[in-house]
Design a protein around this motif. Structure first.
Motif, PDB file in Angstrom:
ATOM      1  N   ILE A 265      -2.599  -8.655   4.574  1.00 39.40           N
ATOM      2  CA  ILE A 265      -1.745  -9.079   3.481  1.00 39.40           C
ATOM      3  C   ILE A 265      -2.043 -10.510   3.026  1.00 39.40           C
ATOM      4  CG2 ILE A 265       0.401  -9.425   4.685  1.00 39.40           C
ATOM      5  CD1 ILE A 265       2.034  -8.959   2.153  1.00 39.40           C
TER       6      ILE A 265
ATOM      7  N   ALA B  40       5.570 -10.931   3.517  1.00 45.81           N
ATOM      8  CA  ALA B  40       5.256 -11.368   2.274  1.00 45.81           C
ATOM      9  C   ALA B  40       5.924 -12.508   1.664  1.00 45.81           C
ATOM     10  CB  ALA B  40       5.356 -10.245   1.102  1.00 45.81           C
TER      11      ALA B  40
ATOM     12  N   GLN C  23       3.243  -9.170  11.319  1.00 44.77           N
ATOM     13  CA  GLN C  23       4.572  -8.252  11.594  1.00 44.77           C
ATOM     14  C   GLN C  23       4.208  -6.685  11.704  1.00 44.77           C
ATOM     15  OE1 GLN C  23       6.267  -7.706   7.585  1.00 44.77           O
ATOM     16  NE2 GLN C  23       8.393  -8.054   8.538  1.00 44.77           N
TER      17      GLN C  23
ATOM     18  N   VAL D 226      -3.475  -3.612   8.464  1.00 46.56           N
ATOM     19  CA  VAL D 226      -3.268  -4.016   7.025  1.00 46.56           C
ATOM     20  C   VAL D 226      -3.266  -5.595   6.889  1.00 46.56           C
ATOM     21  CG1 VAL D 226      -1.631  -4.064   4.979  1.00 46.56           C
ATOM     22  CG2 VAL D 226      -1.787  -1.863   6.665  1.00 46.56           C
TER      23      VAL D 226
ATOM     24  N   GLN E  75       2.462  -3.091  -8.056  1.00 46.69           N
ATOM     25  CA  GLN E  75       1.927  -1.790  -8.589  1.00 46.69           C
ATOM     26  C   GLN E  75       3.203  -1.164  -9.211  1.00 46.69           C
ATOM     27  OE1 GLN E  75       1.372   0.151  -4.711  1.00 46.69           O
ATOM     28  NE2 GLN E  75       0.165  -1.374  -3.882  1.00 46.69           N
TER      29      GLN E  75
ATOM     30  N   TRP F  47       5.279  -3.260  10.480  1.00 45.49           N
ATOM     31  CA  TRP F  47       5.956  -2.629   9.301  1.00 45.49           C
ATOM     32  C   TRP F  47       5.940  -1.475   9.355  1.00 45.49           C
ATOM     33  CZ3 TRP F  47       8.935  -4.894   6.002  1.00 45.49           C
ATOM     34  CH2 TRP F  47       9.041  -4.347   4.769  1.00 45.49           C
TER      35      TRP F  47
ATOM     36  N   ALA G 167      10.356  -9.199   4.965  1.00 48.97           N
ATOM     37  CA  ALA G 167       9.097  -8.885   4.863  1.00 48.97           C
ATOM     38  C   ALA G 167       7.881  -9.984   4.894  1.00 48.97           C
ATOM     39  CB  ALA G 167       8.624  -8.148   3.037  1.00 48.97           C
TER      40      ALA G 167
ATOM     41  N   GLU H 226      -9.270  -5.284  -5.973  1.00 53.16           N
ATOM     42  CA  GLU H 226      -8.006  -5.303  -6.793  1.00 53.16           C
ATOM     43  C   GLU H 226      -7.805  -6.192  -7.823  1.00 53.16           C
ATOM     44  OE1 GLU H 226      -4.473  -5.425  -3.944  1.00 53.16           O
ATOM     45  OE2 GLU H 226      -5.052  -3.188  -3.137  1.00 53.16           O
TER      46      GLU H 226
ATOM     47  N   PHE I 151       7.417   1.208   6.985  1.00 55.30           N
ATOM     48  CA  PHE I 151       7.302   1.843   5.906  1.00 55.30           C
ATOM     49  C   PHE I 151       5.894   1.883   5.267  1.00 55.30           C
ATOM     50  CE2 PHE I 151      11.239  -1.002   6.108  1.00 55.30           C
ATOM     51  CZ  PHE I 151      12.147   0.017   6.607  1.00 55.30           C
ATOM     52  N   PRO I 152       5.552   2.952   4.919  1.00 55.98           N
ATOM     53  CA  PRO I 152       5.946   4.374   5.108  1.00 55.98           C
ATOM     54  C   PRO I 152       5.696   4.943   6.762  1.00 55.98           C
ATOM     55  CG  PRO I 152       4.000   4.569   3.778  1.00 55.98           C
ATOM     56  CD  PRO I 152       4.223   3.219   4.131  1.00 55.98           C
TER      57      PRO I 152
ATOM     58  N   THR J 185       4.271  -9.312  -5.415  1.00 55.34           N
ATOM     59  CA  THR J 185       4.165  -9.462  -3.896  1.00 55.34           C
ATOM     60  C   THR J 185       2.669 -10.017  -3.865  1.00 55.34           C
ATOM     61  OG1 THR J 185       4.601  -8.902  -1.622  1.00 55.34           O
ATOM     62  CG2 THR J 185       3.640  -7.314  -3.242  1.00 55.34           C
TER      63      THR J 185
ATOM     64  N   SER K 144      -2.568  -6.705  -0.860  1.00 57.22           N
ATOM     65  CA  SER K 144      -2.583  -6.202   0.633  1.00 57.22           C
ATOM     66  C   SER K 144      -3.297  -4.882   0.384  1.00 57.22           C
ATOM     67  CB  SER K 144      -1.274  -5.739   1.144  1.00 57.22           C
ATOM     68  OG  SER K 144      -0.464  -4.931   0.300  1.00 57.22           O
ATOM     69  N   GLY K 145      -3.750  -4.533   1.769  1.00 54.01           N
ATOM     70  CA  GLY K 145      -4.667  -3.325   1.946  1.00 54.01           C
ATOM     71  C   GLY K 145      -4.843  -3.065   3.175  1.00 54.01           C
ATOM     72  N   PHE K 146      -5.187  -1.715   3.482  1.00 56.38           N
ATOM     73  CA  PHE K 146      -5.566  -1.252   4.703  1.00 56.38           C
ATOM     74  C   PHE K 146      -7.004  -1.550   5.089  1.00 56.38           C
ATOM     75  CE2 PHE K 146      -2.200   1.663   3.199  1.00 56.38           C
ATOM     76  CZ  PHE K 146      -1.442   1.750   4.582  1.00 56.38           C
TER      77      PHE K 146
ATOM     78  N   GLU L  82      -5.205   0.690  -9.161  1.00 61.16           N
ATOM     79  CA  GLU L  82      -4.430   0.147  -7.839  1.00 61.16           C
ATOM     80  C   GLU L  82      -3.050  -0.429  -8.243  1.00 61.16           C
ATOM     81  OE1 GLU L  82      -5.349  -0.432  -4.106  1.00 61.16           O
ATOM     82  OE2 GLU L  82      -6.536   1.490  -4.434  1.00 61.16           O
TER      83      GLU L  82
ATOM     84  N   SER M 208      -1.719   1.310  11.992  1.00 63.41           N
ATOM     85  CA  SER M 208      -2.793   1.101  10.995  1.00 63.41           C
ATOM     86  C   SER M 208      -2.994  -0.702  10.676  1.00 63.41           C
ATOM     87  CB  SER M 208      -2.693   1.676   9.643  1.00 63.41           C
ATOM     88  OG  SER M 208      -2.744   3.006   9.880  1.00 63.41           O
TER      89      SER M 208
HETATM   90  N1  NDP Z   1       5.857  -6.216   4.980  1.00 62.71           N
HETATM   91  C1  NDP Z   1       5.248  -6.614   3.776  1.00 62.71           C
HETATM   92  O1  NDP Z   1       5.419  -7.765   3.148  1.00 62.71           O
HETATM   93  C2  NDP Z   1       4.429  -5.837   2.762  1.00 62.71           C
HETATM   94  C3  NDP Z   1       4.118  -4.553   3.307  1.00 62.71           C
HETATM   95  N2  NDP Z   1       3.048  -3.848   2.522  1.00 62.71           N
HETATM   96  C4  NDP Z   1       2.631  -2.546   3.165  1.00 62.71           C
HETATM   97  O2  NDP Z   1       1.268  -2.535   3.157  1.00 62.71           O
HETATM   98  C5  NDP Z   1       0.550  -1.521   3.349  1.00 62.71           C
HETATM   99  C6  NDP Z   1      -0.663  -1.488   2.347  1.00 62.71           C
HETATM  100  O3  NDP Z   1      -0.141  -1.405   1.002  1.00 62.71           O
HETATM  101  P1  NDP Z   1      -1.283  -1.322  -0.136  1.00 62.71           P
HETATM  102  O4  NDP Z   1      -1.791  -2.617  -0.760  1.00 62.71           O
HETATM  103  O5  NDP Z   1      -0.499  -0.249  -0.926  1.00 62.71           O
HETATM  104  O6  NDP Z   1      -2.483  -0.518   0.589  1.00 62.71           O
HETATM  105  P2  NDP Z   1      -4.024  -0.288  -0.220  1.00 62.71           P
HETATM  106  O7  NDP Z   1      -4.589  -1.414  -1.335  1.00 62.71           O
HETATM  107  O8  NDP Z   1      -5.086  -0.335   0.794  1.00 62.71           O
HETATM  108  O9  NDP Z   1      -3.957   0.837  -0.843  1.00 62.71           O
HETATM  109  C7  NDP Z   1      -2.973   2.165  -0.709  1.00 62.71           C
HETATM  110  C8  NDP Z   1      -3.478   3.315  -0.496  1.00 62.71           C
HETATM  111  O10 NDP Z   1      -4.546   3.372   0.656  1.00 62.71           O
HETATM  112  C9  NDP Z   1      -4.425   4.714   1.076  1.00 62.71           C
HETATM  113  N3  NDP Z   1      -3.903   4.811   2.496  1.00 62.71           N
HETATM  114  C10 NDP Z   1      -2.640   5.037   2.996  1.00 62.71           C
HETATM  115  N4  NDP Z   1      -2.339   4.887   4.216  1.00 62.71           N
HETATM  116  C11 NDP Z   1      -3.636   4.631   4.821  1.00 62.71           C
HETATM  117  C12 NDP Z   1      -4.034   4.279   5.781  1.00 62.71           C
HETATM  118  N5  NDP Z   1      -3.481   4.451   7.204  1.00 62.71           N
HETATM  119  N6  NDP Z   1      -5.534   3.947   6.159  1.00 62.71           N
HETATM  120  C13 NDP Z   1      -6.416   3.504   4.867  1.00 62.71           C
HETATM  121  N7  NDP Z   1      -5.745   3.872   3.752  1.00 62.71           N
HETATM  122  C14 NDP Z   1      -4.579   4.488   3.806  1.00 62.71           C
HETATM  123  C15 NDP Z   1      -3.443   5.652   0.110  1.00 62.71           C
HETATM  124  O11 NDP Z   1      -4.407   6.227  -0.788  1.00 62.71           O
HETATM  125  P3  NDP Z   1      -4.223   7.772  -1.020  1.00 62.71           P
HETATM  126  O12 NDP Z   1      -2.857   7.975  -0.919  1.00 62.71           O
HETATM  127  O13 NDP Z   1      -5.110   7.910  -2.558  1.00 62.71           O
HETATM  128  O14 NDP Z   1      -5.011   8.634   0.198  1.00 62.71           O
HETATM  129  C16 NDP Z   1      -2.609   4.371  -0.358  1.00 62.71           C
HETATM  130  O15 NDP Z   1      -2.347   4.730  -1.735  1.00 62.71           O
HETATM  131  C17 NDP Z   1       1.767  -0.567   2.886  1.00 62.71           C
HETATM  132  O16 NDP Z   1       2.087   0.187   4.023  1.00 62.71           O
HETATM  133  C18 NDP Z   1       2.900  -1.464   2.337  1.00 62.71           C
HETATM  134  O17 NDP Z   1       4.006  -0.824   2.757  1.00 62.71           O
HETATM  135  C19 NDP Z   1       2.650  -4.245   1.206  1.00 62.71           C
HETATM  136  C20 NDP Z   1       3.130  -5.357   0.876  1.00 62.71           C
HETATM  137  C21 NDP Z   1       4.047  -6.250   1.264  1.00 62.71           C
END
Ligand code: NDP
Ligand code: MG
Length: 341
Positions: free
Chosen positions: A193, A322, A253, A191, A207, A255, A320, A239, A257-258, A216, A219-221, A281, A189
């Protein structure tokens, strides 16, 4: 004048000399991904990283950990004891090649008894996330790739259109539903950052699921149909209620997790200071000075809480992306300060 065969030989030698080792490595892996017979043959000489229900095997080396690469013959000997040496072909996935030009594979032995395997291989199967900070910058990406690929295969055993079982090719670069004639490829997917800055401060957020004190970058998908630029603008607006003005790519990068994400990291500037926090958020977001971030970067492990129960501010570790963005911003700010003097 060269005869046909010596011409070919000379051409091959010259071609081999001209090809960089990177090109050779890329062509070697390309062949194994596409050619089942070549990959099946390479399985006899390769090395294997072992997993159990997606947790890699680690050996404790005192101050550090290593995930041992086991040879085919050692793995076969041990699996034969379980009557399962055919697992090597059926379950393993190609993850890269060693400096010695041999293929590297990963295999999940989750169908066999964990504690017996730990004795056989003198190690412990440990969640990657728990141990990631103690791994080298070379080791983590390889294990992250292996874990993501093994997870993808475990989750795509059936065709989502016909409901019939899918079959993996030997390298694990795809799965096919022969009933429906459909091919599935491993996916990540995208993402974004972004480290948002305004004048000489930058914005970090947390969060409520993060460990105490950790801040940090935002970020977002990516939503389907969006460009990376559009995702950055939308996520920052959603956000923290700010409108991105300029954007600069920094690095990317994988990543794990998860799930498997491709993190695309960039620096973004805004023209306003007032944050409007989206509490659905984020728990908190605020502007940080250069001095605060220099201090936050100094922690090499998760800091203890203060006597009054507050947690010192810290940022994600080096593994990471970040961390890389924050470090880059700090270096740039310091360079700007020096120029001004
Ligand atoms: N390597 C690094 O330095 C960092 C990595 N990350 C990673 O970045 C990613 C995004 O983080 P985050 O800011 O929380 O994302 P978002 O701001 O987009 O919000 C997360 C929400 O998006 C939904 N979601 C989950 N998986 C997907 C997907 N594959 N496509 C679309 N929407 C999805 C979920 O909602 P719901 O559960 O309501 O369905 C989740 O709660 C995470 O995997 C995180 O681990 C983040 C920061 C630093
Ligand atoms: Mg987010």
């Amino acid at each position: 004048m060269l005869s046909g065969s010596s011409f070919i030989y000379t051409f091959r030698t010259l071609h081999t000399r001209l090809c960089s080792s990177y090109v050779k490595h890329a062509r070697f892996l390309f062949d194994l991904k596409e050619n089942d017979d070549a990959c099946r043959q390479e399985l006899q000489y390769g090395s294997f990283y072992l997993f159990h229900n997606l947790s890699p095997l680690f050996r404790n080396l005192g101050r550090s950990f290593c995930s041992p690469a086991v040879t085919t013959s050692d793995l076969k000997k041990i699996l034969a004891g379980y009557g399962k040496d055919e697992l090597i072909i059926e379950e393993s996935v190609l993850i890269g090649s060693s400096g010695l030009g041999r293929a590297e594979f990963a295999i999940d032995l989750g169908s066999l008894d964990k504690s017996n395997l730990e004795k056989d291989f003198s190690g412990k199967f440990t969640e990657l996330r728990k141990i990631a900070m103690q791994l080298t910058e070379n080791e983590l990406p390889l294990l992250a790739k292996a874990q993501s690929l093994l997870r993808w295969h475990a989750d795509h055993q059936y065709c989502s259109r016909t409901g019939k079982p899918t079959q993996k090719n030997v390298s694990g670069s795809k799965r096919t539903c022969h009933t429906g004639g459909l091919i599935y490829y491993p996916q990540m997917s995208p993402v974004v950052i972004m480290l948002v800055s305004y004048k000489n401060r930058c914005l970090l957020a947390r969060q409520n699921s993060y460990p105490a004190g950790m801040y940090t970058a935002l970020s977002g998908f990516c939503d389907i149909g969006e460009t990376l630029e559009e995702t950055v603008r939308r996520e920052v607006a959603e956000e923290v209620g700010l409108d991105v003005e300029f954007l600069r790519y920094s690095a990317s990068q994988h990543w794990p997790f998860p799930n498997s994400s491709l993190m695309v990291a960039c620096h973004a500037t805004v023209q306003q200071e007032e944050i409007s926090l989206n509490t659905a958020e984020l728990e908190s977001a605020r502007w940080f000075t250069l001095g605060e971030l220099e201090k936050a970067l100094q922690w090499k492990q998760i800091p203890e809480k203060e006597k009054d129960g507050t947690a010192p501010i810290w940022v994600p570790p080096k593994i990471a992306i970040a961390h890389h963005l924050i470090q880059e911003w700090v270096q740039e700010q310091k360079a700007n300060l020096q120029e001004d003097q």
